[in-house]
Scaffold this motif. Structure first.
Motif, PDB file in Angstrom:
ATOM      1  N   ARG A 134       0.719  -1.307  -0.110  1.00 40.98           N
ATOM      2  CA  ARG A 134      -0.080   0.045   0.017  1.00 40.98           C
ATOM      3  C   ARG A 134       0.766   1.030  -0.105  1.00 40.98           C
ATOM      4  O   ARG A 134       1.977   1.361   0.466  1.00 40.98           O
ATOM      5  N   SER A 135       0.241   2.456  -0.365  1.00 36.34           N
ATOM      6  CA  SER A 135       1.007   3.703  -0.231  1.00 36.34           C
ATOM      7  C   SER A 135      -0.043   4.573   0.365  1.00 36.34           C
ATOM      8  O   SER A 135      -0.956   4.268   0.463  1.00 36.34           O
ATOM      9  N   ALA A 136       0.729   5.606   0.980  1.00 36.54           N
ATOM     10  CA  ALA A 136      -0.117   6.686   1.743  1.00 36.54           C
ATOM     11  C   ALA A 136      -0.352   7.641   0.766  1.00 36.54           C
ATOM     12  O   ALA A 136       0.483   8.139   0.099  1.00 36.54           O
ATOM     13  N   GLY A 137      -1.697   8.167   1.027  1.00 34.84           N
ATOM     14  CA  GLY A 137      -2.272   9.226   0.072  1.00 34.84           C
ATOM     15  C   GLY A 137      -1.874  10.675   0.619  1.00 34.84           C
ATOM     16  O   GLY A 137      -1.957  11.503   0.122  1.00 34.84           O
ATOM     17  N   GLY A 138      -1.593  10.991   1.944  1.00 34.16           N
ATOM     18  CA  GLY A 138      -1.527  12.220   2.418  1.00 34.16           C
ATOM     19  C   GLY A 138      -2.787  13.163   2.490  1.00 34.16           C
ATOM     20  O   GLY A 138      -2.429  14.283   2.165  1.00 34.16           O
ATOM     21  N   TYR A 139      -3.741  12.629   3.037  1.00 33.92           N
ATOM     22  CA  TYR A 139      -5.002  13.480   3.143  1.00 33.92           C
ATOM     23  C   TYR A 139      -5.038  14.051   4.485  1.00 33.92           C
ATOM     24  O   TYR A 139      -4.958  13.707   5.399  1.00 33.92           O
ATOM     25  N   GLY A 140      -4.898  15.458   4.636  1.00 34.78           N
ATOM     26  CA  GLY A 140      -4.841  16.492   5.631  1.00 34.78           C
ATOM     27  C   GLY A 140      -3.474  16.190   5.998  1.00 34.78           C
ATOM     28  O   GLY A 140      -2.869  15.291   6.842  1.00 34.78           O
ATOM     29  N   PHE A 141      -2.629  17.096   5.781  1.00 32.21           N
ATOM     30  CA  PHE A 141      -1.408  16.994   5.767  1.00 32.21           C
ATOM     31  C   PHE A 141      -0.622  18.253   6.459  1.00 32.21           C
ATOM     32  O   PHE A 141      -1.021  19.302   6.267  1.00 32.21           O
ATOM     33  N   SER A 142       0.776  17.775   6.980  1.00 31.42           N
ATOM     34  CA  SER A 142       1.377  18.950   7.613  1.00 31.42           C
ATOM     35  C   SER A 142       2.789  18.724   7.673  1.00 31.42           C
ATOM     36  O   SER A 142       3.129  17.187   7.759  1.00 31.42           O
ATOM     37  N   VAL A 143       3.788  19.457   7.931  1.00 34.83           N
ATOM     38  CA  VAL A 143       5.024  19.327   8.154  1.00 34.83           C
ATOM     39  C   VAL A 143       5.695  20.074   9.190  1.00 34.83           C
ATOM     40  O   VAL A 143       5.257  21.082   9.460  1.00 34.83           O
ATOM     41  N   ASN A 144       6.464  19.428  10.275  1.00 35.75           N
ATOM     42  CA  ASN A 144       6.760  20.175  11.348  1.00 35.75           C
ATOM     43  C   ASN A 144       8.176  20.557  11.124  1.00 35.75           C
ATOM     44  O   ASN A 144       8.610  20.847  10.064  1.00 35.75           O
ATOM     45  N   THR A 145       8.522  21.514  12.128  1.00 33.35           N
ATOM     46  CA  THR A 145       9.765  22.396  11.913  1.00 33.35           C
ATOM     47  C   THR A 145      11.144  21.653  11.621  1.00 33.35           C
ATOM     48  O   THR A 145      11.918  22.354  11.403  1.00 33.35           O
ATOM     49  N   LYS A 146      11.187  20.378  11.777  1.00 32.49           N
ATOM     50  CA  LYS A 146      12.414  19.693  11.404  1.00 32.49           C
ATOM     51  C   LYS A 146      12.208  18.875  10.041  1.00 32.49           C
ATOM     52  O   LYS A 146      13.129  18.152   9.722  1.00 32.49           O
ATOM     53  N   GLY A 147      10.875  19.270   9.547  1.00 31.54           N
ATOM     54  CA  GLY A 147      10.891  18.925   7.875  1.00 31.54           C
ATOM     55  C   GLY A 147      10.216  17.187   7.868  1.00 31.54           C
ATOM     56  O   GLY A 147      10.238  16.661   6.767  1.00 31.54           O
ATOM     57  N   ASN A 148       9.651  17.033   9.211  1.00 35.11           N
ATOM     58  CA  ASN A 148       8.958  15.533   9.100  1.00 35.11           C
ATOM     59  C   ASN A 148       7.546  15.828   8.661  1.00 35.11           C
ATOM     60  O   ASN A 148       6.879  16.498   9.362  1.00 35.11           O
ATOM     61  N   PRO A 149       7.072  14.801   7.856  1.00 34.55           N
ATOM     62  CA  PRO A 149       5.763  15.052   7.303  1.00 34.55           C
ATOM     63  C   PRO A 149       4.881  14.223   8.113  1.00 34.55           C
ATOM     64  O   PRO A 149       5.079  13.036   8.594  1.00 34.55           O
ATOM     65  N   PHE A 150       3.465  14.543   8.293  1.00 35.02           N
ATOM     66  CA  PHE A 150       2.610  13.926   9.054  1.00 35.02           C
ATOM     67  C   PHE A 150       1.488  14.062   8.152  1.00 35.02           C
ATOM     68  O   PHE A 150       0.833  15.220   7.678  1.00 35.02           O
ATOM     69  N   GLY A 151       0.594  13.030   8.071  1.00 36.54           N
ATOM     70  CA  GLY A 151      -0.676  13.133   7.336  1.00 36.54           C
ATOM     71  C   GLY A 151      -1.552  11.786   7.716  1.00 36.54           C
ATOM     72  O   GLY A 151      -1.068  10.900   8.431  1.00 36.54           O
ATOM     73  N   THR A 152      -2.783  11.797   6.963  1.00 35.68           N
ATOM     74  CA  THR A 152      -3.599  10.783   7.286  1.00 35.68           C
ATOM     75  C   THR A 152      -3.584   9.682   5.844  1.00 35.68           C
ATOM     76  O   THR A 152      -3.342  10.252   5.078  1.00 35.68           O
ATOM     77  N   ASP A 153      -3.724   8.653   6.229  1.00 37.92           N
ATOM     78  CA  ASP A 153      -3.875   7.395   5.018  1.00 37.92           C
ATOM     79  C   ASP A 153      -5.202   7.579   4.803  1.00 37.92           C
ATOM     80  O   ASP A 153      -6.010   7.127   5.471  1.00 37.92           O
ATOM     81  N   PHE A 154      -5.714   8.087   3.656  1.00 35.70           N
ATOM     82  CA  PHE A 154      -7.213   8.276   3.253  1.00 35.70           C
ATOM     83  C   PHE A 154      -7.953   6.962   3.284  1.00 35.70           C
ATOM     84  O   PHE A 154      -8.973   6.976   3.715  1.00 35.70           O
ATOM     85  N   MET A 155      -7.311   5.973   2.760  1.00 34.15           N
ATOM     86  CA  MET A 155      -7.971   4.715   2.511  1.00 34.15           C
ATOM     87  C   MET A 155      -7.988   3.852   3.965  1.00 34.15           C
ATOM     88  O   MET A 155      -8.537   3.048   4.252  1.00 34.15           O
ATOM     89  N   GLY A 156      -6.778   3.783   4.652  1.00 30.95           N
ATOM     90  CA  GLY A 156      -6.511   2.982   5.646  1.00 30.95           C
ATOM     91  C   GLY A 156      -6.835   3.606   7.152  1.00 30.95           C
ATOM     92  O   GLY A 156      -6.737   2.927   8.324  1.00 30.95           O
ATOM     93  N   GLY A 157      -7.120   4.972   7.155  1.00 28.44           N
ATOM     94  CA  GLY A 157      -7.495   5.513   8.449  1.00 28.44           C
ATOM     95  C   GLY A 157      -6.487   5.769   9.497  1.00 28.44           C
ATOM     96  O   GLY A 157      -6.605   5.651  10.815  1.00 28.44           O
ATOM     97  N   LYS A 158      -5.209   5.974   9.164  1.00 24.35           N
ATOM     98  CA  LYS A 158      -4.102   5.890  10.027  1.00 24.35           C
ATOM     99  C   LYS A 158      -3.513   7.362   9.944  1.00 24.35           C
ATOM    100  O   LYS A 158      -3.411   8.023   8.902  1.00 24.35           O
ATOM    101  N   VAL A 159      -2.600   7.686  10.917  1.00 25.25           N
ATOM    102  CA  VAL A 159      -1.969   8.979  10.936  1.00 25.25           C
ATOM    103  C   VAL A 159      -0.615   8.355  10.774  1.00 25.25           C
ATOM    104  O   VAL A 159       0.197   7.529  11.211  1.00 25.25           O
ATOM    105  N   MET A 160       0.203   8.903   9.436  1.00 25.78           N
ATOM    106  CA  MET A 160       1.556   8.484   9.193  1.00 25.78           C
ATOM    107  C   MET A 160       2.636   9.624   9.699  1.00 25.78           C
ATOM    108  O   MET A 160       2.353  10.712   9.544  1.00 25.78           O
TER     109      MET A 160
END
Length: 160
Positions: A134-160
């Protein structure tokens, strides 16, 4: 859905998800200006109009994840020249994005784009906490001050 963001000059940029319009409100002059944001690339599927988000980097460049059939294709709009440019490799990363705090990258979902080279330089769509294949879709997305991405997996319901 209407998306908006403010550049360093205090201008409010906006787009409508279901149209090819990109607009700018200059509160100093109380004027609105609209630009056509439609892709000029011959291979782009433009049957579904609009951009899913609007991202402004530290150099006031406008980044638009343009709708492309069921996916997206990242474009940069230069307010000085009023021209749009397609990002090499910026297809399929997700519909929403964010700019890094250092100004060197923008993100479309879990694809990281070098703002100077206008190329994808990182693909993080397969994080460790997602099922194999599977691949993460990144729906609802943000990046912190260290450049780390956070988003939700649209189909799987997880925070990545």
């Amino acid at each position: 859905m209407l998306f908006r963001s403010v550049d360093s000059k205090g201008r409010v940029w906006y787009n409508e998800e279901n149209s090819w319009a990109l607009g700018m409100l200059d509160p100093k002059t109380n004027t609105f200006t609209e630009y056509e944001a439609k892709s000029t690339e011959p291979d782009e599927d433009t049957t579904i109009a609009g951009a899913r988000d609007i991202i402004i980097d530290q150099h006031d460049q406008i980044w638009l994840p343009m709708r492309k059939g069921m996916g997206t294709s990242l474009h940069r709009f230069d307010p000085a020249t009023k021209k749009s440019f397609k990002v090499e490799g910026g297809t399929g990363g997700g519909g929403f994005g964010e700019a890094d705090y250092d100004g060197k990258h923008v993100w479309i979902g879990f694809l990281r784009v070098d703002t100077k080279a206008m190329k994808v330089d990182g693909d993080f769509r397969k994080p460790k906490n997602i099922e194999p294949g599977r691949s993460a879709g990144g729906y609802g997305f943000s990046v912190n001050t260290k450049g780390n991405p956070f988003g939700t997996d649209f189909m799987g319901g997880k925070v990545m």
